[in-house]
Design a protein around this motif. Structure first.
Motif, PDB file in Angstrom:
ATOM      1  N   PRO A  51       2.523   9.747   1.157  1.00  0.00           N
ATOM      2  CA  PRO A  51       1.977   9.990   2.503  1.00  0.00           C
ATOM      3  C   PRO A  51       3.084  10.130   3.549  1.00  0.00           C
ATOM      4  CG  PRO A  51       0.774   8.217   1.441  1.00  0.00           C
ATOM      5  CD  PRO A  51       1.886   8.588   0.520  1.00  0.00           C
ATOM      6  N   ALA A  75       8.842  -2.832   0.603  1.00  0.00           N
ATOM      7  CA  ALA A  75       8.655  -1.382   0.511  1.00  0.00           C
ATOM      8  C   ALA A  75       8.248  -0.714   1.813  1.00  0.00           C
ATOM      9  CB  ALA A  75       7.607  -1.061  -0.562  1.00  0.00           C
ATOM     10  N   HIS A  76       7.802  -1.490   2.806  1.00  0.00           N
ATOM     11  CA  HIS A  76       7.216  -0.825   3.963  1.00  0.00           C
ATOM     12  C   HIS A  76       8.287  -0.150   4.827  1.00  0.00           C
ATOM     13  CE1 HIS A  76       8.416  -4.796   5.455  1.00  0.00           C
ATOM     14  NE2 HIS A  76       8.572  -4.196   6.605  1.00  0.00           N
ATOM     15  N   ALA A  77       7.892   0.908   5.472  1.00  0.00           N
ATOM     16  CA  ALA A  77       8.772   1.631   6.387  1.00  0.00           C
ATOM     17  C   ALA A  77       7.966   2.737   7.038  1.00  0.00           C
ATOM     18  CB  ALA A  77       9.961   2.244   5.644  1.00  0.00           C
ATOM     19  N   ASP A  94       1.686  -7.455   9.089  1.00  0.00           N
ATOM     20  CA  ASP A  94       2.053  -6.312   9.911  1.00  0.00           C
ATOM     21  C   ASP A  94       3.495  -6.513  10.352  1.00  0.00           C
ATOM     22  OD1 ASP A  94       2.595  -4.699  12.205  1.00  0.00           O
ATOM     23  OD2 ASP A  94       0.444  -4.280  12.310  1.00  0.00           O
ATOM     24  N   ALA A  95       4.329  -5.556   9.995  1.00  0.00           N
ATOM     25  CA  ALA A  95       5.774  -5.728  10.225  1.00  0.00           C
ATOM     26  C   ALA A  95       6.113  -5.842  11.702  1.00  0.00           C
ATOM     27  CB  ALA A  95       6.539  -4.562   9.607  1.00  0.00           C
ATOM     28  N   PRO A 133      15.632   5.911  -3.377  1.00  0.00           N
ATOM     29  CA  PRO A 133      14.979   7.127  -3.876  1.00  0.00           C
ATOM     30  C   PRO A 133      15.394   8.345  -3.055  1.00  0.00           C
ATOM     31  CG  PRO A 133      13.381   5.449  -3.159  1.00  0.00           C
ATOM     32  CD  PRO A 133      14.712   5.070  -2.609  1.00  0.00           C
ATOM     33  N   TYR A 135      13.862  12.408  -2.180  1.00  0.00           N
ATOM     34  CA  TYR A 135      12.545  12.794  -1.680  1.00  0.00           C
ATOM     35  C   TYR A 135      11.458  12.435  -2.682  1.00  0.00           C
ATOM     36  CZ  TYR A 135      14.515  15.659   2.039  1.00  0.00           C
ATOM     37  OH  TYR A 135      15.156  16.094   3.156  1.00  0.00           O
ATOM     38  N   VAL A 136      10.382  11.835  -2.198  1.00  0.00           N
ATOM     39  CA  VAL A 136       9.246  11.493  -3.052  1.00  0.00           C
ATOM     40  C   VAL A 136       7.986  12.008  -2.369  1.00  0.00           C
ATOM     41  CG1 VAL A 136       8.130   9.644  -4.349  1.00  0.00           C
ATOM     42  CG2 VAL A 136      10.479   9.358  -3.565  1.00  0.00           C
ATOM     43  N   LYS A 159      17.859   2.528   7.668  1.00  0.00           N
ATOM     44  CA  LYS A 159      17.991   2.194   6.256  1.00  0.00           C
ATOM     45  C   LYS A 159      19.433   1.794   5.915  1.00  0.00           C
ATOM     46  CE  LYS A 159      13.840   3.039   4.565  1.00  0.00           C
ATOM     47  NZ  LYS A 159      13.037   2.008   3.922  1.00  0.00           N
ATOM     48  N   THR A 194       5.853  11.581   3.426  1.00  0.00           N
ATOM     49  CA  THR A 194       6.488  12.895   3.471  1.00  0.00           C
ATOM     50  C   THR A 194       5.472  14.028   3.412  1.00  0.00           C
ATOM     51  OG1 THR A 194       6.741  12.734   1.086  1.00  0.00           O
ATOM     52  CG2 THR A 194       8.641  12.133   2.410  1.00  0.00           C
ATOM     53  N   THR A 241       0.820  -1.207   0.000  1.00  0.00           N
ATOM     54  CA  THR A 241       0.000   0.000   0.000  1.00  0.00           C
ATOM     55  C   THR A 241       0.857   1.261   0.000  1.00  0.00           C
ATOM     56  OG1 THR A 241      -0.151  -0.183   2.391  1.00  0.00           O
ATOM     57  CG2 THR A 241      -2.006  -1.037   1.113  1.00  0.00           C
ATOM     58  N   SER A 270      15.387   1.238   0.044  1.00  0.00           N
ATOM     59  CA  SER A 270      16.130   1.887   1.112  1.00  0.00           C
ATOM     60  C   SER A 270      15.930   3.383   0.906  1.00  0.00           C
ATOM     61  CB  SER A 270      17.593   1.475   1.000  1.00  0.00           C
ATOM     62  OG  SER A 270      18.387   2.265   1.823  1.00  0.00           O
ATOM     63  N   SER A 271      16.965   4.189   1.047  1.00  0.00           N
ATOM     64  CA  SER A 271      16.785   5.631   0.860  1.00  0.00           C
ATOM     65  C   SER A 271      18.140   6.297   0.682  1.00  0.00           C
ATOM     66  CB  SER A 271      16.093   6.219   2.085  1.00  0.00           C
ATOM     67  OG  SER A 271      16.144   7.620   2.029  1.00  0.00           O
ATOM     68  N   TYR A 302      16.104   7.176  11.364  1.00  0.00           N
ATOM     69  CA  TYR A 302      15.600   6.651  10.086  1.00  0.00           C
ATOM     70  C   TYR A 302      16.773   6.325   9.169  1.00  0.00           C
ATOM     71  CZ  TYR A 302      13.318   6.720   5.480  1.00  0.00           C
ATOM     72  OH  TYR A 302      12.874   6.399   4.222  1.00  0.00           O
ATOM     73  N   ARG A 356      -7.108  -0.549   2.500  1.00  0.00           N
ATOM     74  CA  ARG A 356      -6.207   0.002   1.484  1.00  0.00           C
ATOM     75  C   ARG A 356      -5.681  -1.081   0.570  1.00  0.00           C
ATOM     76  NH1 ARG A 356      -2.657   4.205   5.170  1.00  0.00           N
ATOM     77  NH2 ARG A 356      -4.436   5.534   5.719  1.00  0.00           N
TER      78      ARG A 356
HETATM   79  N1  LIG Z   1       8.763   9.217   0.366  1.00  0.00           N
HETATM   80  C1  LIG Z   1      10.061   9.432   0.332  1.00  0.00           C
HETATM   81  O1  LIG Z   1      10.505  10.589   0.218  1.00  0.00           O
HETATM   82  C2  LIG Z   1      11.017   8.274   0.396  1.00  0.00           C
HETATM   83  C3  LIG Z   1      12.365   8.537   0.131  1.00  0.00           C
HETATM   84  C4  LIG Z   1      13.253   7.479   0.162  1.00  0.00           C
HETATM   85  C5  LIG Z   1      12.817   6.218   0.474  1.00  0.00           C
HETATM   86  N2  LIG Z   1      11.508   5.985   0.749  1.00  0.00           N
HETATM   87  C6  LIG Z   1      11.092   4.611   1.079  1.00  0.00           C
HETATM   88  O2  LIG Z   1      10.128   4.191   0.166  1.00  0.00           O
HETATM   89  C7  LIG Z   1       9.352   3.167   0.761  1.00  0.00           C
HETATM   90  C8  LIG Z   1       7.906   3.420   0.455  1.00  0.00           C
HETATM   91  O3  LIG Z   1       7.455   4.570   1.142  1.00  0.00           O
HETATM   92  P1  LIG Z   1       6.450   5.625   0.525  1.00  0.00           P
HETATM   93  O4  LIG Z   1       7.225   6.859   0.305  1.00  0.00           O
HETATM   94  O5  LIG Z   1       5.741   5.019  -0.597  1.00  0.00           O
HETATM   95  O6  LIG Z   1       5.511   5.974   1.754  1.00  0.00           O
HETATM   96  P2  LIG Z   1       4.104   5.373   2.201  1.00  0.00           P
HETATM   97  O7  LIG Z   1       3.149   5.431   1.076  1.00  0.00           O
HETATM   98  O8  LIG Z   1       3.766   6.067   3.459  1.00  0.00           O
HETATM   99  O9  LIG Z   1       4.423   3.858   2.480  1.00  0.00           O
HETATM  100  C9  LIG Z   1       4.820   3.342   3.694  1.00  0.00           C
HETATM  101  C10 LIG Z   1       4.209   1.978   3.792  1.00  0.00           C
HETATM  102  O10 LIG Z   1       4.731   1.252   4.888  1.00  0.00           O
HETATM  103  C11 LIG Z   1       3.657   0.576   5.488  1.00  0.00           C
HETATM  104  N3  LIG Z   1       3.906   0.271   6.873  1.00  0.00           N
HETATM  105  C12 LIG Z   1       4.238   1.117   7.868  1.00  0.00           C
HETATM  106  N4  LIG Z   1       4.325   0.439   9.027  1.00  0.00           N
HETATM  107  C13 LIG Z   1       4.019  -0.840   8.747  1.00  0.00           C
HETATM  108  C14 LIG Z   1       3.909  -2.005   9.530  1.00  0.00           C
HETATM  109  N5  LIG Z   1       4.125  -1.999  10.846  1.00  0.00           N
HETATM  110  N6  LIG Z   1       3.569  -3.157   8.918  1.00  0.00           N
HETATM  111  C15 LIG Z   1       3.331  -3.195   7.588  1.00  0.00           C
HETATM  112  N7  LIG Z   1       3.414  -2.119   6.818  1.00  0.00           N
HETATM  113  C16 LIG Z   1       3.750  -0.959   7.392  1.00  0.00           C
HETATM  114  C17 LIG Z   1       2.506   1.547   5.362  1.00  0.00           C
HETATM  115  O11 LIG Z   1       1.293   0.850   5.509  1.00  0.00           O
HETATM  116  P3  LIG Z   1      -0.093   1.599   5.869  1.00  0.00           P
HETATM  117  O12 LIG Z   1      -0.637   2.085   4.569  1.00  0.00           O
HETATM  118  O13 LIG Z   1      -0.902   0.540   6.472  1.00  0.00           O
HETATM  119  O14 LIG Z   1       0.252   2.722   6.799  1.00  0.00           O
HETATM  120  C18 LIG Z   1       2.717   2.057   3.974  1.00  0.00           C
HETATM  121  O15 LIG Z   1       2.121   1.243   3.025  1.00  0.00           O
HETATM  122  C19 LIG Z   1       9.709   3.173   2.221  1.00  0.00           C
HETATM  123  O16 LIG Z   1      10.589   2.111   2.473  1.00  0.00           O
HETATM  124  C20 LIG Z   1      10.428   4.472   2.424  1.00  0.00           C
HETATM  125  O17 LIG Z   1      11.342   4.427   3.467  1.00  0.00           O
HETATM  126  C21 LIG Z   1      10.593   7.002   0.687  1.00  0.00           C
END
Ligand SMILES: NC(=O)c1ccc[n+]([C@@H]2O[C@H](COP(=O)([O-])OP(=O)(O)OC[C@H]3O[C@@H](n4cnc5c(N)ncnc54)[C@H](OP(=O)(O)O)[C@@H]3O)[C@@H](O)[C@H]2O)c1
Ligand SMILES: Cc1cc2nc3c(=O)[nH]c(=O)nc-3n(C[C@H](O)[C@H](O)[C@H](O)COP(=O)(O)OP(=O)(O)OC[C@H]3O[C@@H](n4cnc5c(N)ncnc54)[C@H](O)[C@@H]3O)c2cc1C
Lengths: 250, 429
Positions: A191, A88-90, A61-62, A185, A187-188, A157, A193, A12, A139-140, A153, A39
């Motif tokens: 949700p 992908a989760h974090a 659930d992680a 990645p 910044y993206v 990672k 960010t 998700t 990762s990031s 954070y 979701r």
């Molecule tokens: N956005 C950025 O700027 C950015 C930059 C670099 C790397 N990343 C990495 O990209 C990846 C994807 O993130 P995103 O940006 O797409 O953000 P996102 O849409 O908020 O995704 C985070 C996901 O992690 C899930 N999650 C959180 N806690 C969890 C748990 N305890 N068990 C299972 N799932 C859990 C969330 O599930 P729910 O929907 O249920 O909350 C959500 O689907 C992450 O690893 C993040 O660190 C993001």
């Protein structure tokens, strides 16, 4: 590389969702694992409506299911071990919350690091048994250098980067059909960010998803920055002396 | 963050932009003050400019369900029409009502009850909406023509003021392939336009008139009439959104240049009386260039007005006379006849008659000319399209849309737009 089926953990996430859409037409079957049922169903029906052949869902659930072998669950649904696994989760903790709250800090590490590395060991076992497979973990760029804010954070990672580097070497020595992709990645706009006001050089999840899908199709191996020029940016940031970096607020 | 309309007019407002990622969330809980749903920001005026917070709905773009047998699609409100077509065209279905750009969201299409080249048989977008879920500050409502019927009617053409559309179910019509057969038929007077236009509407699915007004006193143009034909069903990747493309410093449009460009276009189209084109070429020709950035930093206006059928010839001729008289550059002019199918929304723009749309670079002369035209249109019982307006006065609006008070009564008080503030600030009586 064969990419008929994929298991996406944290399906998700906005980035994972964008990636999955790009893989319709390449992957025949998707297994989506995530913790929020509503979701998860929305993402799954979106993929189905857009033409994905087979989409299965798993609750994961992680924090609760740390040791669960999700790959085996996916195998049960697919009848075979998936060709690729994307993790992908974090969570991105709010810096202020994490510095003095040990319990919260631990939960961040549980989700971002422990659950991911435990999952990787399951993937490792299944893939090595079969002799092929592609493991991709998001990762990031943050992992490249701790900064004044949100270094927990970054650390969570960085552990993934190092682990995956090692695994990549192990597999390179074993078989060319085993691949490890570390996705980094910048910044993206997702949700995760949404609360950040200042996001320099931010990308849209669609663009990042398109790149990840391309790397997966190519069976790419290595650390990949998305967009690619983050490699240069982080190259500079890594080399900055502390006394310069201390003045950077972020 | 600076939030801008497609034309850059009225000037961009600086306000918070909060994304909506999941339709299950209630955005009113987390946001203080008023908000306004926002799609792709393709509206030409302030209907898409918030008073306080913009709720950006584009991340909610999932397709929930697609019935390939019956041709029904249920999508979240942030999905763009172009994106939906990429899913439905390969299965042999199309959305019956399509605007001139693919970057319009379902929420935006409902809120402005948009129309397209198919008005003569399809009416407006709202006629094809089966049901939707509306998030209001006091809860969620499933709206159909029978359940919560008042909210259903108010939201179609409701300018985003009745709440946030979470998802909507849309009826589709068959499309044989991704390809269309187009006839390009020149006309050299308004009478010819009406005559040929009504003939084409009997046979073709999509009809629109491109018009050259660059020579004062002469109305000529090409009527484009297209229908889906045999071919493959391959779609094309989305065209770039150019959301952050820089503007030219000044408008590139001068009258001699337009005369030249129009002559070239007129000639090339008359050379090709029939053509086979991909649906993206027929529906979304402007998407290939950052059209709105060609008008310079001062932005531009689009005036789209409809003249009621009983006086359409004189009305359109009078508008053209005013435009010529003002001696302003008119890089784009589109004529479209609206059929007699009633629009479903209280504030829907289309009425039976003929609509004229012109793009005009922002100058004081242009503002004055458009101002008089709008006053004329109000006087003769015509209407100006809110989605494309930045100039109407409150009085003119209230005269054209007598149902506005009805909408004001069911409006969610936590929703507000700059447009609504402008056109309701004082009542005419
Ligand atoms: N956005 C950025 O700027 C950015 C930059 C670099 C790397 N990343 C990495 O990209 C990846 C994807 O993130 P995103 O940006 O797409 O953000 P996102 O849409 O908020 O995704 C985070 C996901 O992690 C899930 N999650 C959180 N806690 C969890 C748990 N305890 N068990 C299972 N799932 C859990 C969330 O599930 P729910 O929907 O249920 O909350 C959500 O689907 C992450 O690893 C993040 O660190 C993001
Ligand atoms: C090149 C071009 C050609 C065009 N051609 C046509 C045409 O042929 N016919 C026509 O009718 N229009 C046409 N338009 C105008 C366009 O179709 C409308 O302005 C449309 O509403 C824009 O949709 P959007 O997603 O960009 O919404 P925005 O412009 O961002 O918002 C428009 C309105 O929709 C509301 N809204 C958006 N999302 C939601 C939601 N989820 N829930 C509730 N309200 C919501 C907003 O509050 C606002 O009031 C054209 C525009 C362009 C740029």
């Amino acid at each position: 590389m064969k990419l008929d089926s994929i298991l996406i953990v944290g399906a998700t996430s906005a980035i994972a969702e964008a990636t999955a859409r790009e893989l319709i037409g390449t992957c025949r079957a998707f297994v989506l694992a995530a913790r929020n049922r509503e979701r998860l169903d929305a993402v799954a029906s979106d993929l189905r409506s857009r033409g994905a052949d087979a989409v299965f869902t798993l609750d994961y659930d992680a924090q609760r299911d740390v040791e669960r072998d999700v790959v085996a669950d996916a195998e049960r649904l697919l009848g075979t071990v998936p060709d690729a696994v994307l993790i992908a989760h974090a969570v991105l903790p709010r810096h202020e919350d994490v510095v003095c709250d040990a319990k919260y800090a631990r939960s961040v590490l549980d989700i971002n690091t422990v659950s991911v590395l435990v999952l990787c060991t399951h993937v490792c076992r299944h893939f090595e048994w079969r002799g092929s497979g592609m493991l991709a973990v998001i990762s990031s760029v943050a992992a490249d250098r701790g900064r004044r804010r949100n270094f927990l954070y970054a650390a969570s990672k960085a552990a993934l980067d190092v682990y995956l580097d090692g695994l990549r070497l192990r597999w390179m020595a074993t078989s060319p059909a085993l691949r490890v992709l570390t996705i980094k990645p910048g910044y993206v706009r997702t949700p995760m960010t949404a609360h950040l006001e200042n996001m320099p050089l931010a990308a849209q999840p669609q663009r990042v998803g398109r790149t990840i899908a391309r790397l997966l199709r190519r069976g790419d191996c290595g650390r990949r920055y998305i967009p690619w020029w983050w490699r240069l940016v982080m190259g500079v940031v890594r080399r900055l002396p502390d006394r310069v970096l201390v003045s950077v607020q972020q | 963050m600076s939030i801008r309309s497609w034309t850059g007019l009225p000037p961009a407002v600086s306000s918070h932009a909060v994304p909506l990622h999941w339709t299950g969330e209630n955005p009113f809980d987390g946001i203080a003050g008023t908000l306004l749903a926002r799609g792709c920001g393709r509206s030409y005026g302030d209907v898409c400019l918030p008073c306080e917070t913009a709720l950006v709905c584009t991340p909610c773009d999932r397709i929930r369900w697609f019935d390939r047998e019956r041709g029904i699609v249920r999508t979240e409100a942030g999905a763009t029409l172009g994106d939906i077509l990429r899913t439905t065209i390969p299965a042999g279905w199309t959305l019956p009502v399509l605007p001139g750009t693919e970057h319009v969201t379902v929420g935006g299409a409902i809120a402005n009850d948009i129309h397209g080249k198919s008005h003569h048989w399809a009416g407006t977008f709202g006629r094809w909406v089966e049901r939707f879920e509306l998030i209001r500050s006091d809860g969620r409502y499933l709206c159909t023509p029978n359940d919560n019927a008042e909210l259903f009617a108010a939201t179609i053409g409701g300018l985003g003021l009745t709440g946030i559309v979470a998802w909507a179910e849309l009826r589709l019509v068959p499309a044989r392939s991704a390809w269309m057969a187009t006839q390009n038929i020149p006309f050299s007077s308004l009478d010819e336009f009406f005559e040929i236009g009504s003939r084409l509407e009997r046979s073709a699915e999509y009809v629109v008139g491109w018009c050259d007004l660059s020579e004062p006193g002469s109305i000529r143009g090409i009527l484009h009439a297209s229908s889906f034909c045999e071919g493959d069903r391959r779609t094309r990747t989305p065209s770039p959104r150019f959301d952050r493309a820089p503007s030219l410093p000044f408008s590139m449009w001068s009258r001699p240049l337009i005369r030249l460009a129009n002559a070239a276009r007129h000639w090339s189209r008359s050379q090709r009386p029939t053509a086979r084109e991909h649906y993206t070429q027929v529906f979304f020709p402007l998407d290939r260039i950052p059209w709105n950035r060609l008008f310079g930093r001062r932005g531009f206006y689009q005036l789209q007005a409809v003249v009621p059928a009983r006086i359409e010839r004189e009305g359109i001729a009078e508008i053209c006379r005013r435009l010529w008289h003002a001696r302003i550059p008119l890089p784009l002019c589109v004529l479209k006849r609206f059929g007699s199918i009633a629009s479903p929304g209280w504030l829907s723009f289309p009425i039976a008659g003929t609509s004229i749309a012109v793009d005009v670079p922002n100058t004081s002369r242009a503002r004055a000319a458009l101002g008089t035209i709008i006053a004329d249109v109000a006087r003769i019982g015509g209407r100006v399209y809110p989605a494309k307006d930045a100039l109407m006065t409150a009085e003119q609006f209230q005269r054209m849309y007598p149902d506005w008070q009805r909408l004001d009564r069911v409006r969610d008080l936590r929703c507000c737009s700059q447009f609504w503030k402008r056109v309701t600030q004082r009542t005419s009586q």
